[in-house]
Design a protein around this motif. Sequence first.
Motif, PDB file in Angstrom:
ATOM      1  N   GLU A  98      36.341  41.715  47.535  1.00  0.00           N
ATOM      2  CA  GLU A  98      37.516  41.864  48.391  1.00  0.00           C
ATOM      3  C   GLU A  98      38.772  41.370  47.679  1.00  0.00           C
ATOM      4  O   GLU A  98      39.865  41.898  47.889  1.00  0.00           O
ATOM      5  CB  GLU A  98      37.332  41.127  49.718  1.00  0.00           C
ATOM      6  N   GLU A  99      38.631  40.374  46.814  1.00  0.00           N
ATOM      7  CA  GLU A  99      39.771  39.874  46.045  1.00  0.00           C
ATOM      8  C   GLU A  99      40.190  40.883  44.978  1.00  0.00           C
ATOM      9  O   GLU A  99      41.383  41.115  44.761  1.00  0.00           O
ATOM     10  CB  GLU A  99      39.415  38.528  45.414  1.00  0.00           C
ATOM     11  N   LEU A 103      44.100  44.995  43.032  1.00  0.00           N
ATOM     12  CA  LEU A 103      44.343  46.334  42.507  1.00  0.00           C
ATOM     13  C   LEU A 103      45.270  47.130  43.433  1.00  0.00           C
ATOM     14  O   LEU A 103      46.130  47.888  42.963  1.00  0.00           O
ATOM     15  CB  LEU A 103      43.019  47.068  42.317  1.00  0.00           C
ATOM     16  N   GLU A 104      45.103  46.958  44.730  1.00  0.00           N
ATOM     17  CA  GLU A 104      45.977  47.639  45.683  1.00  0.00           C
ATOM     18  C   GLU A 104      47.387  47.059  45.625  1.00  0.00           C
ATOM     19  O   GLU A 104      48.380  47.799  45.661  1.00  0.00           O
ATOM     20  CB  GLU A 104      45.401  47.502  47.098  1.00  0.00           C
ATOM     21  N   LEU A 105      47.486  45.747  45.508  1.00  0.00           N
ATOM     22  CA  LEU A 105      48.782  45.070  45.491  1.00  0.00           C
ATOM     23  C   LEU A 105      49.635  45.487  44.300  1.00  0.00           C
ATOM     24  O   LEU A 105      50.858  45.586  44.394  1.00  0.00           O
ATOM     25  CB  LEU A 105      48.558  43.553  45.468  1.00  0.00           C
ATOM     26  N   THR A 128      51.844  32.470  36.498  1.00  0.00           N
ATOM     27  CA  THR A 128      51.729  33.627  37.380  1.00  0.00           C
ATOM     28  C   THR A 128      50.586  34.516  36.907  1.00  0.00           C
ATOM     29  O   THR A 128      50.529  34.881  35.734  1.00  0.00           O
ATOM     30  CB  THR A 128      53.045  34.437  37.356  1.00  0.00           C
ATOM     31  N   PRO A 129      49.637  34.868  37.786  1.00  0.00           N
ATOM     32  CA  PRO A 129      48.526  35.729  37.361  1.00  0.00           C
ATOM     33  C   PRO A 129      49.031  37.068  36.824  1.00  0.00           C
ATOM     34  O   PRO A 129      49.908  37.697  37.405  1.00  0.00           O
ATOM     35  CB  PRO A 129      47.716  35.929  38.656  1.00  0.00           C
ATOM     36  N   GLN A 130      48.450  37.474  35.707  1.00  0.00           N
ATOM     37  CA  GLN A 130      48.863  38.708  35.044  1.00  0.00           C
ATOM     38  C   GLN A 130      47.680  39.658  34.936  1.00  0.00           C
ATOM     39  O   GLN A 130      46.667  39.332  34.319  1.00  0.00           O
ATOM     40  CB  GLN A 130      49.412  38.417  33.647  1.00  0.00           C
ATOM     41  N   LEU A 131      47.800  40.833  35.551  1.00  0.00           N
ATOM     42  CA  LEU A 131      46.786  41.863  35.388  1.00  0.00           C
ATOM     43  C   LEU A 131      47.116  42.698  34.159  1.00  0.00           C
ATOM     44  O   LEU A 131      48.295  42.936  33.852  1.00  0.00           O
ATOM     45  CB  LEU A 131      46.729  42.775  36.620  1.00  0.00           C
ATOM     46  N   VAL A 172      40.305  46.937  33.334  1.00  0.00           N
ATOM     47  CA  VAL A 172      41.347  46.153  33.991  1.00  0.00           C
ATOM     48  C   VAL A 172      40.875  44.712  34.054  1.00  0.00           C
ATOM     49  O   VAL A 172      39.732  44.437  34.451  1.00  0.00           O
ATOM     50  CB  VAL A 172      41.648  46.671  35.416  1.00  0.00           C
ATOM     51  N   GLY A 173      41.738  43.809  33.636  1.00  0.00           N
ATOM     52  CA  GLY A 173      41.403  42.389  33.669  1.00  0.00           C
ATOM     53  C   GLY A 173      42.581  41.574  34.162  1.00  0.00           C
ATOM     54  O   GLY A 173      43.647  42.120  34.477  1.00  0.00           O
ATOM     55  N   MET A 174      42.380  40.278  34.224  1.00  0.00           N
ATOM     56  CA  MET A 174      43.442  39.391  34.683  1.00  0.00           C
ATOM     57  C   MET A 174      43.471  38.146  33.808  1.00  0.00           C
ATOM     58  O   MET A 174      42.429  37.525  33.549  1.00  0.00           O
ATOM     59  CB  MET A 174      43.219  38.991  36.141  1.00  0.00           C
ATOM     60  N   ASN A 175      44.662  37.787  33.345  1.00  0.00           N
ATOM     61  CA  ASN A 175      44.873  36.556  32.594  1.00  0.00           C
ATOM     62  C   ASN A 175      45.288  35.429  33.535  1.00  0.00           C
ATOM     63  O   ASN A 175      46.198  35.593  34.354  1.00  0.00           O
ATOM     64  CB  ASN A 175      45.982  36.745  31.553  1.00  0.00           C
ATOM     65  N   LEU A 176      44.615  34.286  33.401  1.00  0.00           N
ATOM     66  CA  LEU A 176      44.998  33.070  34.101  1.00  0.00           C
ATOM     67  C   LEU A 176      45.134  31.968  33.058  1.00  0.00           C
ATOM     68  O   LEU A 176      44.191  31.715  32.297  1.00  0.00           O
ATOM     69  CB  LEU A 176      43.950  32.686  35.146  1.00  0.00           C
TER      70      LEU A 176
END
Length: 286
Positions: free
Chosen positions: A76-77, A82-84, A148-151, A267-271
Motif C-alpha cells: 500500500e505504501e 507511485l500514484e503520488l 527528502t525521499p527521492q524516487l 523504480v527505487g527510492m533513495n533515503l
Amino acid sequence: MGNSKSPLVFLMSVAVLLLSLARVGRWISSHISLQSSVEAKSALITERYSCRQDYTVEIISFDPWVIYINNFIKEEEINHLLELTKDAWNSSEVFYKPQDHEDATFGVDKNTRNSSSAFVPHEDLVARCLLKRTKQLLGNAQHENVETPQLVRYTGGERFRPHMDTIEPTKATNFHPDYTERPWNRLLSAFVYLNDNCTGGETYFPRLTGVGADADGSKFSRAANRQGLLVKPKRGNAIVWKNLFNNGSVDERLVHASLAIRSGEKVGMNLFTWHYFDSPMVGDAS
C-alpha cells in the motif's frame, strides 16, 4: 375510434415516464450510495494506516556495515508513492564537474546518471513513516535529519555510473534541496526497490565481498569476475549501508553503481540520513 384510444395511450405514456423517472431515481440513489461507500473506504484506509515495522534483516557485511531488508516497504505504501509522483518526474541531477568549469556543480549530467527522479514531500503521511523507519535503523547513532525521499526510475539502457552517495560538504551543500549551513554528510544510504519489472538494473558494489553460492539468487549474485556484490531489484526490499567511518571520513569501499536496464523498468527510492560534524556520531557530547 382514434379518439377512444387517446386516454389509454396517454395513460400508458404517463406510466412509462413515471417508471423511467423511478429508475433514474434509483440509479442516482445507488450512485450516491456507491460514491459515499468509496469515500468512506478511502477514509478507512487512511485511518487504519499504521507505520508498523514487520521486516526482516540479513547481514551482508560487518565491515563495511551493509544489511539487506526484506519487506522494508509495504504494497500500500509503494502504490501510494507511485500514484503520488506519477506526474512529478524530471531528469535526475548529480554533483559533477563539467569540463569547462573549474568547480563542481549540481545538475543534469547524462554521461554519469541518465535516470528520472521525483521527490516526495516530507509532510506526506507515508513519507513521514518511511523517514521514521529509516531513523530507527540507526538506533543510538545520530539521526537528527533525513533527506527528502527521492524516487528514481530507470528504463531501457539507463544507468548510474560508479559513485559515492557522500557529498563534499565545503562545496556541495549549497546545491542541495535540503541545504543547511551546518556542516554535514550522508551517514546512511537506503535504496528501496519499488518495482522489479526489469532485467538488468542491479545495484553493484565492486569492492564488497560477494555473497556465498547458497545465497538467494532472486536477491543477490556475484559479478561475472566473481568480484563484488550484485543486488537485484526485488519489489519491497532494500539494501542499506553506512557511508562514513566513525571519524566522519568517507568509506570508499561503498562505491556503487546502478547497472544498465536491459529491458523493462526499475523504480527505487533513495533515503539518506545525515551526520552533523559538530555532534558525535554515537552518543552525545555531555
